[in-house]
Design an enzyme around this catalytic site. Structure first.
Site, PDB file in Angstrom:
ATOM      1  N   ASP A 163       0.832  -1.203   0.000  1.00 31.86           N
ATOM      2  CA  ASP A 163       0.000   0.000   0.000  1.00 31.86           C
ATOM      3  C   ASP A 163       0.871   1.259   0.000  1.00 31.86           C
ATOM      4  O   ASP A 163       1.971   1.265   0.554  1.00 31.86           O
ATOM      5  CB  ASP A 163      -0.888  -0.024   1.249  1.00 31.86           C
ATOM      6  CG  ASP A 163      -1.942   1.056   1.237  1.00 31.86           C
ATOM      7  OD1 ASP A 163      -2.852   0.973   0.398  1.00 31.86           O
ATOM      8  OD2 ASP A 163      -1.846   1.973   2.070  1.00 31.86           O
ATOM      9  N   GLU A 208       1.294  -0.185  -4.976  1.00 35.73           N
ATOM     10  CA  GLU A 208       0.203   0.744  -5.259  1.00 35.73           C
ATOM     11  C   GLU A 208       0.725   2.171  -5.128  1.00 35.73           C
ATOM     12  O   GLU A 208       0.987   2.640  -4.024  1.00 35.73           O
ATOM     13  CB  GLU A 208      -0.969   0.523  -4.298  1.00 35.73           C
ATOM     14  CG  GLU A 208      -2.146   1.456  -4.591  1.00 35.73           C
ATOM     15  CD  GLU A 208      -2.498   2.381  -3.435  1.00 35.73           C
ATOM     16  OE1 GLU A 208      -3.563   3.011  -3.503  1.00 35.73           O
ATOM     17  OE2 GLU A 208      -1.713   2.478  -2.478  1.00 35.73           O
TER      18      GLU A 208
END
Length: 947
Positions: A163, A208
């Site tokens: 993330d 990401e």
């Protein structure tokens, strides 16, 4: 769970976060003794509440108590706005994302176990054991890598989805990759009998990074250790339509298969919890998306048509109330969609070439047969090849060209429905079924051969032969003589082939077991072909339009300019903004911008696909092929349903006043902030006419300084910066008289022309009037070539002995069948008859020529009468004339004016005209009685023209 997934051959990827910790919770504060309360008892009552919890922070003291808050993570571990902590900083690596405590992963100093974990482990009785395992001091980055790696070593997790990758320095990601690669090997060694223990895949990481769209092998892969990056290119929108998907497939396959940039990939998605759900035609998306080159990720419910949460608002970025994150729709599954996604998904799983192979267009999209392509993979040990058809009409027999992979007499299978066909004449016939999808696979030959090169090129290109399983092959270009090639042979293609032609390169090879024939398609591009984009501003009123055109299908992003793009040119004859697409960007995307506006809307939204097609953007956000569309004539508003608003800019001194308006009853409007630019009326007064249903507004300086929320009173009121009043000098409108439409017969696309005759507009002399003739005129005017003789005469469509951009525009009008504005385009100039020589009969008397006196004065041309308009705001000025006795003198919105100064335009007064309206096609003056020739209207009154 991991063991069960491994048993079914499924790798497990876990979502991890190195950038930040979670927010404080009241239960954690109570259990682990950190933080400070304003009212501890009341705060404690919120621990198990599920609703009505918005006020809980009122009972927590975030302003004081440095020692109490120090018992949480501590200042050595995180940045935070709490007392005693380091404040967040401005960079991507040092800010506190959404107010979350930011781990100091970048620092090199060693820190001790954070206070919250020391308290937790002590209460559990595991503190000494944990310190022995992780160490009493280390860097923040090392600690987090150890903790995350433990999931891998304990459970056999196969990979991480990382993330907020851009908010952590690359060295820390590389450290995590190294730690977890070692941990996975240990799990396999320690669990030799478990499913997955004998797998040889390396530990896998995808990152990401919000709005990441690059296809190149950048720092995330080299310095960060990532195996792929999540691709935001189709976020919430789905992959492009079937008519333009080939450019995407080709670009992705070429970029991801570059040998010089091995080891990188993208993970493409169309729906996510943070953007939107791609819906619409999920049958097409089930085919086109799942056949994308590179890796893909399916968001739960794409395959079942899962809806957003009913009754919850949605803002396009996750949605208030998690609108995108509903429960799986087990009770309302779209079974047809699910079955289709499952079928195509199994085909993808079976064939590595779909994600990892080279791509080749077999047949461009057509409404009769869909779009056909092949994928081929060959790494020396494994060979895999398929051909697929998507977007085909339903339940139609389609003869698919499979000659680039399978030879005649080979039996191939449509995986989609299990039917078989024998290749005959290089083709295999299959039924497209209800979903217009054909997925072809066949037997593997002992011979593997291909021709590698760019599918489309200018002039010529060199291609390379790949050959295994045979000593040599015989090659032929476009049906020409055969010649021998071996593995690695290079030869040139394109010479002697007409531009715009799609042609074949054929290979034939034999060995003791097999005979194989293959053909490969290539296209020689036409350097004179021009791709254009058009923008109809009549419904948007941006006033000026830029186009930012880019192509990110390669390793580097190419664009036509820096943001916000190049200005488009307003073609007043078409009423459209126009731009030629730069060479090399024909398969790119475009984002239109104007002032504070852009489309597609939303920062990071991908552009609209061009796909080598002339395209137009029109009202209703329509993006479609341009076939001559022109803006609809303005619909005159019903005065009873409209409100005209005036703004006195004397005190505000805005550069351009904007108005944002909405309905008080519905709390909604038709424009995005800051609304629409107003039109200058006179002096410092600006105006706009809007629908009467909108009764609230804000005036602003294009989103800068602004008024408060204002109730709009009745029409023709003016706001002066402090209050409203009736405006005595408001305009009074009459509806311009209607005109009868000009009806013309369709014109032929090709015209028979006798030798020596000239077809006006046929600049290249091929007997057809089309966009190529326009391009030649443009090149002539740009001095890239010179038109001479008959070709120059053919270009002079208005017969004024001068070739100008007006002639090019007239041809465009002819092409789109606007014959009343096409000058003499399409007419034939007959060749002059050869002179006949005669000998006069001889007479005895001399021939006396008549003598006439020369004129004493040169003949004079009747004077032309003009009116003038002083304009300081409109991009285009037209003049609409009529008289009381002839109200159909011309078609609304009138004739173009001629610019004769910085802000002065003139218009020729037609015979008999007594009235005029000046307009830009949207805004307009009132009905003006023409006081006489050579008068100037300055927006308020007529004055004598002094020029």
């Amino acid at each position: 769970m991991v063991d069960t997934a491994h048993k079914h051959g499924i790798r497990v990827v876990m979502d991890v976060v190195m950038n930040h910790a979670g927010y404080n919770t009241i239960k954690d504060m109570l259990d682990y003794g950190f933080g400070k309360f304003k009212d501890k008892a009341t705060a404690q009552s919120y621990v198990y509440k599920l609703t009505g919890v918005n006020g809980l922070h009122d009972y927590i003291d975030y302003e004081s108590g440095a020692s109490e808050w120090g018992n949480w993570w501590g200042a050595d571990w995180v940045r935070s706005g709490l007392p005693g902590y380091t404040e967040e900083q401005g960079s991507e690596l040092t800010n506190a994302l959404a107010g979350l405590p930011d781990f100091k992963t970048e620092q090199s100093k060693s820190v001790s176990i954070p206070p919250i974990l020391k308290t937790k482990w002590t209460k559990e009785g595991t503190y000494n054991t944990k310190v022995g395992k992780y160490g009493s001091s280390d860097t923040v980055s090392n600690y987090i890598s150890k903790w995350l790696g433990e999931w891998v070593e304990t459970y056999g997790v196969d990979g991480f989805r990382c993330d907020t990758a851009k908010h952590v320095e690359l060295a820390s990601w590389k450290k995590l990759k190294t730690t977890c690669s070692s941990a996975l090997k240990k799990w396999r060694q320690n669990n030799p009998t478990k499913d997955g223990a004998k797998w040889t895949d390396d530990f896998w990481m995808t990152g990401e990074c919000w709005d990441y769209k690059s296809l190149g092998n950048g720092d995330y892969f080299t310095a960060g250790g990532f195996d792929s990056m999540i691709n935001f290119g189709f976020s919430g929108s789905g992959v492009p339509g079937v008519s333009s998907i080939n450019g995407v497939y080709q670009g992705y396959a070429e970029a991801l298969n570059k040998e010089s940039e091995a080891g990188h990939n993208v993970l493409t998605y169309i729906s996510s919890h943070d953007s939107n759900l791609a819906r619409g035609d999920l049958i097409y998306q089930g085919s086109a998306f799942q056949l994308m080159p590179g890796a893909i990720q399916i968001f739960y419910g794409d395959e079942t048509n899962r809806p957003t949460v009913a009754g919850m608002s949605f803002d396009g970025h996750g949605g208030s109330g998690h609108s995108l994150r509903s429960d799986m729709n087990w009770d309302s599954i779209d079974q047809k969609t699910l079955a289709h996604w499952q079928k195509v998904g199994k085909f993808r799983q079976k064939h590595v070439c779909i994600g990892a192979g080279s791509h080749q267009q077999v047949a461009a999209y057509s409404a009769d047969s869909g779009y056909t392509f092949s994928r081929s993979y060959d790494n020396g040990d494994l060979t895999d090849e398929i051909i697929a058809v998507i977007g085909a009409p339903k339940n139609k027999k389609i003869a698919v060209n499979v000659s680039s992979i399978w030879g005649n007499k080979t039996t191939v299978t449509n995986f989609y429905d299990g039917t078989k066909a024998v290749v005959t004449g290089g083709k295999a016939e299959f039924d497209s079924g209800d979903n217009g999808t054909i997925l072809i696979e066949g037997p593997k030959s002992s011979i593997h051969m291909s021709v590698k090169g760019d599918y489309s090129f200018y002039d010529s290109e060199e291609v390379t032969v790949s050959l295994r399983g045979a000593d040599y092959a015989m090659a032929s270009v476009n049906g020409g003589a055969e010649f021998k090639v071996v593995n690695g042979s290079k030869f040139k293609i394109g010479d002697g082939i007409e531009v715009g032609t799609v042609f074949e390169v054929a290979l034939t090879a034999d060995n003791a077991q097999d005979h194989l024939e293959k053909t490969f398609n290539f296209k020689k591009k036409d350097p004179d072909a021009v791709t254009r984009i058009y923008f109809d501003d009549t419904s948007y009123n941006w006033g000026s339009v830029n186009a930012y055109i880019y192509d990110e299908s390669g390793s580097e992003v190419k664009s036509n300019s820096s943001w916000p793009g190049k200005p488009m040119t307003l073609d007043s004859t078409l009423g459209l903004y126009v731009m030629e697409v730069d060479d090399g960007l024909e398969n790119g995307k475009v984002i239109f911008t104007g002032g504070s506006h852009r489309y597609p809307e939303g920062e990071g939204a991908a552009g609209l696909d061009i796909a080598e097609t002339n395209m137009i953007f029109m009202a209703g956000n329509k993006w479609e092929p341009y076939t001559g569309q022109t803006p609809p004539p303005p619909t005159k508003p019903d005065p009873s349903k409209m409100t005209t608003v005036y703004f006195d800019n004397t005190n505000s001194k805005y550069d351009t006043p904007y108005i944002y308006y909405w309905s008080k009853a519905t709390d909604s409007g038709e424009v995005a902030w800051p609304g629409k630019a107003m039109t200058k009326y006179k002096d410092n007064v600006w105006k706009i006419t809007i629908n009467k249903e909108y009764d609230m507004c804000i005036f602003s300086n294009n989103g800068g300084g602004q008024t408060g929320n204002l109730d709009i009173p009745a029409t023709d009121n003016i706001f002066n910066g402090s209050g409203w009043s009736a405006y005595a000098d408001a305009e009074k409108y009459t509806t311009p008289p209607a005109t009868a439409a000009v009806v013309t017969d369709p014109q032929p696309s090709a015209i028979e022309v006798s030798d020596g005759d000239i077809l006006l507009g046929d600049t290249n002399g091929d007997g057809i009037i089309n966009i190529k003739d326009v391009t030649l005129i443009q090149k002539h005017l740009a001095k890239l070539l010179a038109l001479v003789g008959d070709r120059l005469k053919a270009a002079d469509t208005d017969r004024n002995d001068t070739v100008s951009i007006k002639d090019a525009t007239a041809i465009q009008q002819y092409i789109v069948k606007s014959f009343d504005r096409a000058a003499a385009t399409g007419k034939v100039l007959k060749a002059s008859p050869a002179p006949v020589s005669t000998v006069p009969a001889q007479t005895n008397a001399p021939v006396v020529e008549p003598v006439t006196d020369p004129p004493t004065e040169a003949p004079t041309e009747a004077p032309k009468n003009y009116v003038y308009f002083k304009n300081s705001n409109w991009q285009v000025v037209k003049a609409y004339f009529w008289s009381d006795s002839n109200k159909e003198m011309m078609k609304w919105p009138g004739n173009d004016t001629e610019k004769v100064g910085d802000d002065l335009h003139k218009a020729l007064i037609p015979d008999g005209a007594t009235w005029v309206i000046f307009t830009d096609g949207g805004s307009q003056t009132k009905d003006l009685s023409i006081p006489g020739p050579n008068m100037v209207f300055d927006g308020a009154d007529w004055t004598n023209y002094q020029g």
